[in-house]
Write a protein that holds these residues in place. Structure first.
Motif, mmCIF file in Angstrom:
data_model
loop_
_atom_site.group_PDB
_atom_site.id
_atom_site.type_symbol
_atom_site.label_atom_id
_atom_site.label_comp_id
_atom_site.label_asym_id
_atom_site.label_seq_id
_atom_site.Cartn_x
_atom_site.Cartn_y
_atom_site.Cartn_z
ATOM 1 N N UNK A 101 0.819 -1.213 0.000
ATOM 2 C CA UNK A 101 0.000 0.000 0.000
ATOM 3 C C UNK A 101 0.853 1.262 0.000
ATOM 4 N N UNK A 102 1.977 1.247 0.715
ATOM 5 C CA UNK A 102 2.853 2.417 0.713
ATOM 6 C C UNK A 102 3.310 2.751 -0.699
ATOM 7 N N UNK A 103 3.747 1.750 -1.440
ATOM 8 C CA UNK A 103 4.218 1.975 -2.810
ATOM 9 C C UNK A 103 3.057 2.416 -3.703
ATOM 10 N N UNK A 104 1.900 1.781 -3.531
ATOM 11 C CA UNK A 104 0.717 2.152 -4.308
ATOM 12 C C UNK A 104 0.384 3.632 -4.123
ATOM 13 N N UNK A 105 0.372 4.082 -2.881
ATOM 14 C CA UNK A 105 0.033 5.481 -2.599
ATOM 15 C C UNK A 105 1.130 6.419 -3.095
ATOM 16 N N UNK A 106 2.380 6.005 -2.978
ATOM 17 C CA UNK A 106 3.478 6.830 -3.506
ATOM 18 C C UNK A 106 3.351 6.999 -5.020
ATOM 19 N N UNK A 107 3.009 5.924 -5.723
ATOM 20 C CA UNK A 107 2.809 6.023 -7.170
ATOM 21 C C UNK A 107 1.617 6.916 -7.490
ATOM 22 N N UNK A 108 0.550 6.787 -6.707
ATOM 23 C CA UNK A 108 -0.630 7.626 -6.918
ATOM 24 C C UNK A 108 -0.270 9.101 -6.768
ATOM 25 N N UNK A 258 -5.317 9.479 8.624
ATOM 26 C CA UNK A 258 -5.085 8.455 7.603
ATOM 27 C C UNK A 258 -4.340 9.083 6.427
ATOM 28 N N UNK A 259 -3.557 8.279 5.734
ATOM 29 C CA UNK A 259 -2.821 8.769 4.570
ATOM 30 C C UNK A 259 -3.561 8.517 3.267
ATOM 31 N N UNK A 260 -4.497 7.567 3.277
ATOM 32 C CA UNK A 260 -5.262 7.273 2.067
ATOM 33 C C UNK A 260 -6.510 6.489 2.448
ATOM 34 N N UNK A 261 -7.488 6.505 1.539
ATOM 35 C CA UNK A 261 -8.756 5.826 1.772
ATOM 36 C C UNK A 261 -9.188 5.152 0.471
ATOM 37 N N UNK A 271 -1.539 8.744 -11.622
ATOM 38 C CA UNK A 271 -0.628 9.518 -10.775
ATOM 39 C C UNK A 271 -0.910 11.011 -10.810
ATOM 40 N N UNK A 272 -0.861 11.614 -9.618
ATOM 41 C CA UNK A 272 -1.058 13.050 -9.424
ATOM 42 C C UNK A 272 -2.456 13.520 -9.839
ATOM 43 N N UNK A 273 -3.352 12.598 -10.080
ATOM 44 C CA UNK A 273 -4.718 12.958 -10.464
ATOM 45 C C UNK A 273 -5.757 12.282 -9.572
ATOM 46 N N UNK A 274 -5.612 10.989 -9.352
ATOM 47 C CA UNK A 274 -6.555 10.254 -8.518
ATOM 48 C C UNK A 274 -6.510 10.767 -7.076
ATOM 49 N N UNK A 275 -7.682 10.947 -6.486
ATOM 50 C CA UNK A 275 -7.802 11.407 -5.103
ATOM 51 C C UNK A 275 -7.340 10.305 -4.154
ATOM 52 N N UNK A 276 -6.343 10.599 -3.326
ATOM 53 C CA UNK A 276 -5.814 9.608 -2.391
ATOM 54 C C UNK A 276 -6.830 9.202 -1.333
ATOM 55 N N UNK A 277 -7.914 9.959 -1.193
ATOM 56 C CA UNK A 277 -8.946 9.630 -0.215
ATOM 57 C C UNK A 277 -10.215 9.106 -0.881
#
Length: 305
Positions: A101-108, A258-261, A271-277
């Motif tokens: 999940x950490x890598x997934x969110x970093x890529x997002x 939370x860092x992401x939802x 990347x840089x477009x999808x809402x992390x929450x």
């Protein structure tokens, strides 16, 4: 979600009746025990037509992508589904690499480059068969995953579990819940644990009650951190559709740390477009034909940019 509930699964909602399971401690341990089959000639015809159409679409050649990031999730892996689950994992490993999940969110967020084809895997609802059946397969192949749990039902007794499965999460049968000891073992094996609220509460239904919403969202985070001694950075909202959350609840998720939802609606992670929450995830269940799962994943992957 009912077992096999999605309209995208063969043998889907035609049987939402609750079956009485006769197994050890009265928990369903086998997919065959769940009794989810199409009822009535109309539903059987509909199932046959859908299955035929999906099989045909899955057989069509589609253009692949050199890069993508897609999150996928399911709920359970019963004892009689282990071979199918392993076959699916092996098949997907031929297509892309699984990341945590950490890598997934970093890529997002764009802090880590999306330089290949990647999958992110999660499990909702907190069932013990995930620890018993899915985790050994994932460990065998070095596949990371996160388990999202409703903390009030971790280690629940039979009667409480029955109420959760049948009345709250709306399954067709009773499935044993994970225990805190199971979650400790998962962490030791390198897997992740996240929140699915305390009582599987629908975000959009509780957002009008700030105190209750705080308890469900922040309280579950705190309980995981206290019980397991980790930072709980991620949550998935129950039921998962966009309409099952709202701006107020998602703002609370971010506010409490939370860092992401993660949601449960189909879509591409850009990347840089999808809402992390409000991260989209592709629903699948092990009993679905592998070709159909690949079709649903591929249909969205082709829309990524």
């Amino acid at each position: 979600m009912y077992i096999g509930e999605s309209l995208e699964s063969p043998g889907n909602t035609a049987s939402k009746k609750r079956c009485h399971v006769k197994s050890h401690d009265d928990y369903a341990t086998s997919w065959k025990q769940t009794g989810v089959t199409p009822l009535g000639i109309g539903n059987r015809i509909r199932w046959f037509l859908r299955n035929t159409i999906l099989t045909t679409l899955a057989a069509l050649k589609t253009s692949g992508q050199s890069t993508f990031l897609t999150s996928m999730y399911c709920h359970y892996v019963f004892d009689d589904q282990i071979p199918e689950f392993e076959a699916l994992i092996v098949e997907l490993m031929k297509i892309g690499t699984f990341v945590n999940t950490d890598v997934c969110v970093d890529m997002l967020k764009g802090t880590k480059p999306l330089d290949g084809r990647y999958f992110h895997l999660s499990f909702d609802d907190g069932f013990r068969n995930v620890a018993n059946n899915a985790i050994p397969v994932l460990k065998k192949y070095g596949i990371p995953a996160i388990v999202f749990v409703p903390t009030s039902f971790v280690g629940a007794d039979l009667e409480t579990t029955r109420k959760y499965c049948l009345d709250i999460a709306q399954y067709s049968t009773t499935i044993e819940m994970l225990r805190w000891q199971d979650l400790e073992k998962l962490l030791l094996l390198g897997f992740e644990v996240g929140s699915h609220t305390k009582t599987h509460a629908r975000f959009s239904s509780i957002s009008g009650d700030p105190d209750f919403m705080y308890e469900e969202i922040a309280g579950s985070k705190q309980e995981i951190e206290e019980k397991l001694g980790i930072e709980c950075k991620y949550i998935s909202w129950p039921y998962g559709k966009k309409a099952d959350s709202d701006e107020t609840s998602l703002s609370m998720v971010e506010k409490v740390g939370y860092e992401a939802c993660f949601g449960a609606f189909r879509g591409s992670i850009v990347p840089r477009t999808t809402n992390a929450f409000a991260i989209p995830r592709h629903h699948f269940e092990v009993q679905w034909p592998t070709a159909h799962i690949r079709y649903f994943l591929g249909a969205k992957l082709r829309q990524a940019t």
